[in-house]
Design an enzyme around this catalytic site. Structure first.
Site, PDB file in Angstrom:
ATOM      1  N   GLY A  30     -54.088   4.588 -24.541  1.00 51.37           N
ATOM      2  CA  GLY A  30     -53.431   4.847 -23.268  1.00 51.37           C
ATOM      3  C   GLY A  30     -52.286   3.887 -23.001  1.00 51.37           C
ATOM      4  O   GLY A  30     -51.791   3.217 -23.891  1.00 51.37           O
ATOM      5  N   HIS A  36     -45.916   6.022 -28.718  1.00 48.65           N
ATOM      6  CA  HIS A  36     -46.979   7.044 -28.701  1.00 48.65           C
ATOM      7  C   HIS A  36     -46.363   8.445 -28.586  1.00 48.65           C
ATOM      8  O   HIS A  36     -46.811   9.390 -29.237  1.00 48.65           O
ATOM      9  CB  HIS A  36     -47.891   6.862 -27.486  1.00 48.65           C
ATOM     10  CG  HIS A  36     -48.626   5.558 -27.444  1.00 48.65           C
ATOM     11  ND1 HIS A  36     -48.349   4.579 -26.522  1.00 48.65           N
ATOM     12  CD2 HIS A  36     -49.638   5.094 -28.201  1.00 48.65           C
ATOM     13  CE1 HIS A  36     -49.177   3.568 -26.708  1.00 48.65           C
ATOM     14  NE2 HIS A  36     -49.966   3.838 -27.716  1.00 48.65           N
ATOM     15  N   GLN A  60     -63.138  -3.120 -30.550  1.00 48.74           N
ATOM     16  CA  GLN A  60     -62.096  -3.679 -31.407  1.00 48.74           C
ATOM     17  C   GLN A  60     -61.457  -4.930 -30.800  1.00 48.74           C
ATOM     18  O   GLN A  60     -60.508  -5.478 -31.344  1.00 48.74           O
ATOM     19  CB  GLN A  60     -61.045  -2.628 -31.778  1.00 48.74           C
ATOM     20  CG  GLN A  60     -60.203  -2.101 -30.630  1.00 48.74           C
ATOM     21  CD  GLN A  60     -59.368  -0.902 -31.071  1.00 48.74           C
ATOM     22  OE1 GLN A  60     -59.873   0.206 -31.222  1.00 48.74           O
ATOM     23  NE2 GLN A  60     -58.077  -1.097 -31.296  1.00 48.74           N
ATOM     24  N   SER A 184     -44.790  -1.798 -27.739  1.00 48.42           N
ATOM     25  CA  SER A 184     -46.228  -2.118 -27.730  1.00 48.42           C
ATOM     26  C   SER A 184     -46.667  -2.164 -26.276  1.00 48.42           C
ATOM     27  O   SER A 184     -45.912  -2.617 -25.407  1.00 48.42           O
ATOM     28  CB  SER A 184     -46.436  -3.498 -28.364  1.00 48.42           C
ATOM     29  OG  SER A 184     -47.676  -4.042 -27.970  1.00 48.42           O
ATOM     30  N   SER A 185     -47.884  -1.704 -26.017  1.00 45.15           N
ATOM     31  CA  SER A 185     -48.399  -1.779 -24.641  1.00 45.15           C
ATOM     32  C   SER A 185     -48.463  -3.238 -24.194  1.00 45.15           C
ATOM     33  O   SER A 185     -48.356  -3.549 -23.014  1.00 45.15           O
ATOM     34  CB  SER A 185     -49.795  -1.160 -24.567  1.00 45.15           C
ATOM     35  OG  SER A 185     -49.735   0.163 -25.034  1.00 45.15           O
ATOM     36  N   ARG A 186     -48.627  -4.159 -25.151  1.00 47.65           N
ATOM     37  CA  ARG A 186     -48.759  -5.583 -24.802  1.00 47.65           C
ATOM     38  C   ARG A 186     -47.428  -6.232 -24.425  1.00 47.65           C
ATOM     39  O   ARG A 186     -47.431  -7.356 -23.900  1.00 47.65           O
ATOM     40  CB  ARG A 186     -49.426  -6.353 -25.943  1.00 47.65           C
ATOM     41  CG  ARG A 186     -50.892  -5.986 -26.114  1.00 47.65           C
ATOM     42  CD  ARG A 186     -51.614  -6.887 -27.087  1.00 47.65           C
ATOM     43  NE  ARG A 186     -53.051  -6.684 -27.032  1.00 47.65           N
ATOM     44  CZ  ARG A 186     -53.757  -5.962 -27.912  1.00 47.65           C
ATOM     45  NH1 ARG A 186     -53.144  -5.360 -28.916  1.00 47.65           N
ATOM     46  NH2 ARG A 186     -55.059  -5.839 -27.780  1.00 47.65           N
TER      47      ARG A 186
HETATM   48  O1  PAF Z   1     -53.883   1.898 -32.467  1.00 53.56           O
HETATM   49  C1  PAF Z   1     -54.612   2.052 -31.476  1.00 53.56           C
HETATM   50  O2  PAF Z   1     -54.157   2.294 -30.366  1.00 53.56           O
HETATM   51  C2  PAF Z   1     -56.119   1.919 -31.663  1.00 53.56           C
HETATM   52  O3  PAF Z   1     -56.443   0.956 -32.599  1.00 53.56           O
HETATM   53  C3  PAF Z   1     -56.807   3.251 -31.984  1.00 53.56           C
HETATM   54  C4  PAF Z   1     -56.364   3.809 -33.320  1.00 53.56           C
HETATM   55  C5  PAF Z   1     -56.510   4.268 -30.887  1.00 53.56           C
HETATM   56  C6  PAF Z   1     -58.337   3.054 -32.052  1.00 53.56           C
HETATM   57  O4  PAF Z   1     -58.843   2.602 -30.858  1.00 53.56           O
END
Ligand code: PAF
Length: 278
Positions: A30, A36, A60, A184-186
């Site tokens: 998201g 994306h 993760q 990047s979202s970050r």
């Molecule tokens: O790249 C990401 O955003 C994440 O690592 C993924 C592939 C959606 C898995 O949570």
């Protein structure tokens, strides 16, 4: 038309089993950006039905990472995906994905222990497990992933091959801001001055290409000049690695087609980027 938003694994799985046509899947956490959206556009071009998952996967992230502050904005994500005419958004809860008593984890040997795996030892176990679960639920024909997380792409290709999933991964190019910063979202965490400093990631990769063009092929020499550039910008290097892009093994001498990847801490934010040397 608005994409259909599905929370339940059972419903998503049932819908997918009844779909006619080629399914394209874009897994995301998201807080969508143009990177994306480029994956979604590619999925729209190559498949008949496009499904985007939005799930901030807790497994993760390690305990000292940014799970609780990871940016989220589902309303905005839905709007962006509506504009791209996405068919379904899969938006499961933690209880759905990891119910009480959850015990199964997947891993890929060796290639998860280098590069990002050194400083994030449990990260890939979480990524591999969640992506395998999502693929089991959706059973896509094609899955679209960005090359910014280059190691993730290679690791997931290996998992797909080893576990005989029928899905094929389509790797898509890194999308950058005009000034070269990889999306990047970050990036959202960076202050105005941090945002400027963060340009050193891309600049150091471009420097590596320039040095290679001038005939310098020693990985150590190239890494040393990249290090100087990054440190001049008051950023902290997690790693810079020169490697074979199929095996992720370190190579002492650059050749055309090798990759350089790096992870750098800018202010308190860890950013990654990479380049294929041409
Ligand atoms: O790249 C990401 O955003 C994440 O690592 C993924 C592939 C959606 C898995 O949570």
């Amino acid at each position: 038309m608005k994409p259909k938003l599905i929370n339940s694994i059972e419903e998503m799985s049932t819908v997918c089993r009844q779909l006619k046509g080629k399914i394209g899947f874009v897994p995301t956490m998201g807080f969508l950006h143009a990177g994306h959206l480029s994956l979604v556009s590619e999925a729209k071009r190559k498949t008949d039905i496009v499904i985007v998952s939005i799930y901030v996967n807790p497994t993760q992230f390690s305990a000292n990472e940014d799970l609780s502050s990871y940016p989220r904005n589902i309303e905005r994500d839905i709007e962006l995906l509506t504009n791209l005419d996405v068919d379904y958004i899969f938006f499961p809860t933690d209880e759905q994905m990891y119910p009480d008593g959850y015990k199964t984890w997947l891993n890929v040997d060796k290639i998860t222990q280098v590069l990002c795996g050194r400083s994030r030892p449990t990260h890939f176990r979480g990524v591999i497990t969640i992506v395998a679960k999502l693929m089991n639920i959706i059973d896509p024909d094609l899955m679209f992933m960005g090359e910014k997380d280059f190691q993730q792409l290679v690791v997931l290709k290996q998992m797909i091959k080893d576990l005989n999933f029928r899905t094929k991964i389509v790797g898509c190019p890194i999308i950058r801001e005009k000034d070269g910063l990889a999306l990047s979202s970050r990036n959202k965490y960076l202050s105005y001055s941090g945002r400027k400093k963060a340009l050193c990631l891309n600049k150091s990769l471009l420097l590596a290409q320039k040095l290679f063009n001038r005939g310098i092929i020693s990985s150590n020499k190239i890494i040393s000049q990249m290090t100087d550039l990054i440190e001049e910008n008051e950023c902290i290097i997690d790693y810079i690695e020169v490697f074979d892009q199929n095996t992720l093994e370190h190579i002492p001498k650059l050749i055309s087609g090798s990759r350089i990847a790096l992870a750098v801490i800018v202010e308190n934010t860890r950013l990654i980027d990479n380049i294929k040397i041409l």
